[in-house]
Design a protein around this motif. Structure first.
Motif, PDB file in Angstrom:
ATOM      1  N   ASP A   1       0.817  -1.210   0.000  1.00 50.61           N
ATOM      2  CA  ASP A   1       0.000   0.000   0.000  1.00 50.61           C
ATOM      3  C   ASP A   1       0.852   1.261   0.000  1.00 50.61           C
ATOM      4  O   ASP A   1       0.332   2.371   0.033  1.00 50.61           O
ATOM      5  CB  ASP A   1      -0.932  -0.010   1.222  1.00 50.61           C
ATOM      6  CG  ASP A   1      -2.040   1.021   1.113  1.00 50.61           C
ATOM      7  OD1 ASP A   1      -2.509   1.259  -0.016  1.00 50.61           O
ATOM      8  OD2 ASP A   1      -2.419   1.614   2.148  1.00 50.61           O
ATOM      9  N   GLY A   2       2.181   1.102  -0.003  1.00 52.84           N
ATOM     10  CA  GLY A   2       3.080   2.253  -0.012  1.00 52.84           C
ATOM     11  C   GLY A   2       3.296   2.862   1.360  1.00 52.84           C
ATOM     12  O   GLY A   2       3.818   3.977   1.456  1.00 52.84           O
ATOM     13  N   ARG A   3       2.940   2.148   2.417  1.00 52.79           N
ATOM     14  CA  ARG A   3       3.088   2.675   3.780  1.00 52.79           C
ATOM     15  C   ARG A   3       4.277   2.033   4.486  1.00 52.79           C
ATOM     16  O   ARG A   3       4.584   0.855   4.278  1.00 52.79           O
ATOM     17  CB  ARG A   3       1.815   2.453   4.592  1.00 52.79           C
ATOM     18  CG  ARG A   3       0.616   3.190   4.020  1.00 52.79           C
ATOM     19  CD  ARG A   3      -0.568   3.182   4.965  1.00 52.79           C
ATOM     20  NE  ARG A   3      -1.696   3.909   4.404  1.00 52.79           N
ATOM     21  CZ  ARG A   3      -1.838   5.234   4.459  1.00 52.79           C
ATOM     22  NH1 ARG A   3      -0.924   5.963   5.074  1.00 52.79           N
ATOM     23  NH2 ARG A   3      -2.890   5.817   3.918  1.00 52.79           N
ATOM     24  N   ARG A   4       4.925   2.829   5.338  1.00 53.94           N
ATOM     25  CA  ARG A   4       6.054   2.319   6.119  1.00 53.94           C
ATOM     26  C   ARG A   4       5.561   1.441   7.253  1.00 53.94           C
ATOM     27  O   ARG A   4       4.575   1.766   7.911  1.00 53.94           O
ATOM     28  CB  ARG A   4       6.862   3.486   6.682  1.00 53.94           C
ATOM     29  CG  ARG A   4       7.532   4.338   5.627  1.00 53.94           C
ATOM     30  CD  ARG A   4       7.999   5.657   6.164  1.00 53.94           C
ATOM     31  NE  ARG A   4       6.855   6.541   6.427  1.00 53.94           N
ATOM     32  CZ  ARG A   4       6.962   7.800   6.853  1.00 53.94           C
ATOM     33  NH1 ARG A   4       8.155   8.310   7.071  1.00 53.94           N
ATOM     34  NH2 ARG A   4       5.885   8.521   7.059  1.00 53.94           N
ATOM     35  N   LYS A   5       6.259   0.349   7.464  1.00 48.91           N
ATOM     36  CA  LYS A   5       5.919  -0.582   8.529  1.00 48.91           C
ATOM     37  C   LYS A   5       7.188  -0.993   9.271  1.00 48.91           C
ATOM     38  O   LYS A   5       8.242  -1.160   8.660  1.00 48.91           O
ATOM     39  CB  LYS A   5       5.241  -1.840   7.960  1.00 48.91           C
ATOM     40  CG  LYS A   5       3.901  -1.585   7.282  1.00 48.91           C
ATOM     41  CD  LYS A   5       2.832  -1.190   8.298  1.00 48.91           C
ATOM     42  CE  LYS A   5       1.491  -0.987   7.622  1.00 48.91           C
ATOM     43  NZ  LYS A   5       0.429  -0.599   8.593  1.00 48.91           N
TER      44      LYS A   5
END
Length: 418
Positions: A193-197
């Motif tokens: 989703d293009g989010r940092r984790k």
């Protein structure tokens, strides 16, 4: 005749009592909090939800769930999301609550174990921990430890994770009557989703190959995919030999990129202090080029420029070419994100801000407790913020995985193998 559409509080309350609602107070708190947040979000948008207005400056984009602990019990809040920017009810929720509790627990534990100093005494007063008992510290620690352990062992099911950053931070701890250095291993990534984790956290006595191998095997066991279209494509880290071997064993086929920040620190030791700003600027130009061929040419120019005055630095830069230029095999849109907004370096700074307050930890569990709480809160903030990478950038990266080409030049770094 005007119609009164307002809710009669007395009648609503009577209906709730008549329905024998067992959690009446909690339901009322939830309804009021959600209504206030919705009204504040509408004000930020410049128009009510669903209203067409020329004064609208933003629009709503669904909700995100968030638990809120109150005296009436845990309330499930629906925090509005905005299409541009982010909304967070600072008046209702505290972003840093977990980390502050962890810091209180660490300082209080140090105080009770008899390892406090004048600095810790001052911290105790500033944090308002006057008269705290051992039982209170124990209960606080148990609650935090359970949350941190659940976070550390959770399944990594929000992938696939295309880009991964890995790093280690050194912390001081008291063990066996002496102060020693231990290493905190942290991994972050960007998901589909293009989010940092944040993928994981571990503590090891030495930053060796065995420690890194165990850490990375734990990540793959929890769901980090190593091969195929949904596997990790690029890993960014420093050049620790044990770490590189561990990446090759657990994530075969992934490209390895040497961290620019760590490399510059090593390179600058090869030149006088007066020349360090010029050398740093020269090397940074290598990463600020329009395509892969220009990246390679800029690297060659930098090596030549250093050769006359600083041959040791020139040789060092030349030997690191394959490690430093691996990023150029990917679409250029990804380069900017990898270098200008490195999530691992920013995360390290956030961790240091909290751990520097403690200085020397009383034991290893207190390190995991505090840093784990910081990472959990950082995850919450990343969830509420905008995407780190857009879907179109990730699509180009997946296309590269399918076709084997970056869409730029034919410079391809060798993939790590077991």
């Amino acid at each position: 005749m005007a119609v009164n559409n307002s809710v009669d509080p007395g009648r609503w309350l009577a209906e709730q009592f008549g329905a024998c609602e067992p959690d009446l107070l909690r339901a009322m708190v939830q309804t009021m909090a959600n209504a206030l947040m919705s009204a504040e979000a509408d004000a930020a948008c410049g128009a009510d939800y669903g209203e067409r207005s020329g004064e609208r400056v933003n629009s709503r984009n669904g909700y995100r769930a968030r638990e809120w602990d109150t005296r009436a019990g845990t309330v499930e809040l629906a925090i509005p999301k905005l299409r541009s920017g982010s909304y967070f009810p600072e008046w209702l929720l505290d972003r840093r609550r977990r980390a502050e509790q962890a810091l209180v627990s660490v300082v209080a534990t140090a105080y009770l174990l008899g390892v406090s100093t004048r600095r810790v005494d001052k911290l105790v007063e500033q944090l308002g921990i006057k008269g705290i008992s051992k039982s209170q510290v124990s209960e606080l620690s148990k609650s935090l430890d359970a949350q941190v352990e659940a976070f550390r062992s959770r399944p990594l099911d929000s992938g696939p994770y295309t880009f991964v950053w890995i790093d280690a931070l050194t912390q001081k701890v008291r063990e066996g009557g002496r102060i020693i250095n231990i290493h905190v291993l942290v991994a972050t990534a960007v998901n589909a989703d293009g989010r940092r984790k944040i993928l994981g956290l571990d503590v090891t006595s030495a930053e060796d190959g065995a420690g890194w191998l165990a850490f990375l095997r734990g990540l793959t066991a929890r769901g980090l995919t190593a091969r195929g279209l949904n596997g990790v494509q690029l890993v960014v880290s420093d050049a620790h030999r044990g770490l590189i071997d561990a990446i090759g064993s657990t994530l075969p086929g992934a490209c390895w990129q040497r961290c620019r920040t760590h490399y510059l620190r090593n390179l600058l030791t090869k030149v006088p202090k007066s020349a360090q700003p010029w050398v740093a600027t020269l090397v940074r130009t290598v990463f600020d080029q329009p395509d892969a061929s220009e990246v390679a040419a800029a690297h060659a120019r930098a090596v030549a420029a250093l050769e006359a005055k600083y041959p040791a630095a020139s040789e060092h830069l030349d030997e690191a070419a394959a490690d430093l230029l691996a990023f150029s095999a990917f679409p250029r849109e990804i380069w900017k994100q990898i270098w200008s907004n490195n999530p691992q370096e920013r995360l390290n700074k956030e961790i240091r801000c909290r751990t520097d307050v403690v200085g020397i930890f009383p034991d290893r569990p207190s390190i995991v407790r505090l840093i784990g709480a910081v990472l959990m809160e950082q995850t919450d903030e990343w969830t509420e913020s905008r995407r780190y990478m857009g879907p179109e950038i990730l699509a180009k990266s997946r296309l590269r995985m399918i076709t084997g080409q970056s869409g730029q030049e034919d410079h391809q770094p060798a993939a790590l193998t077991a």
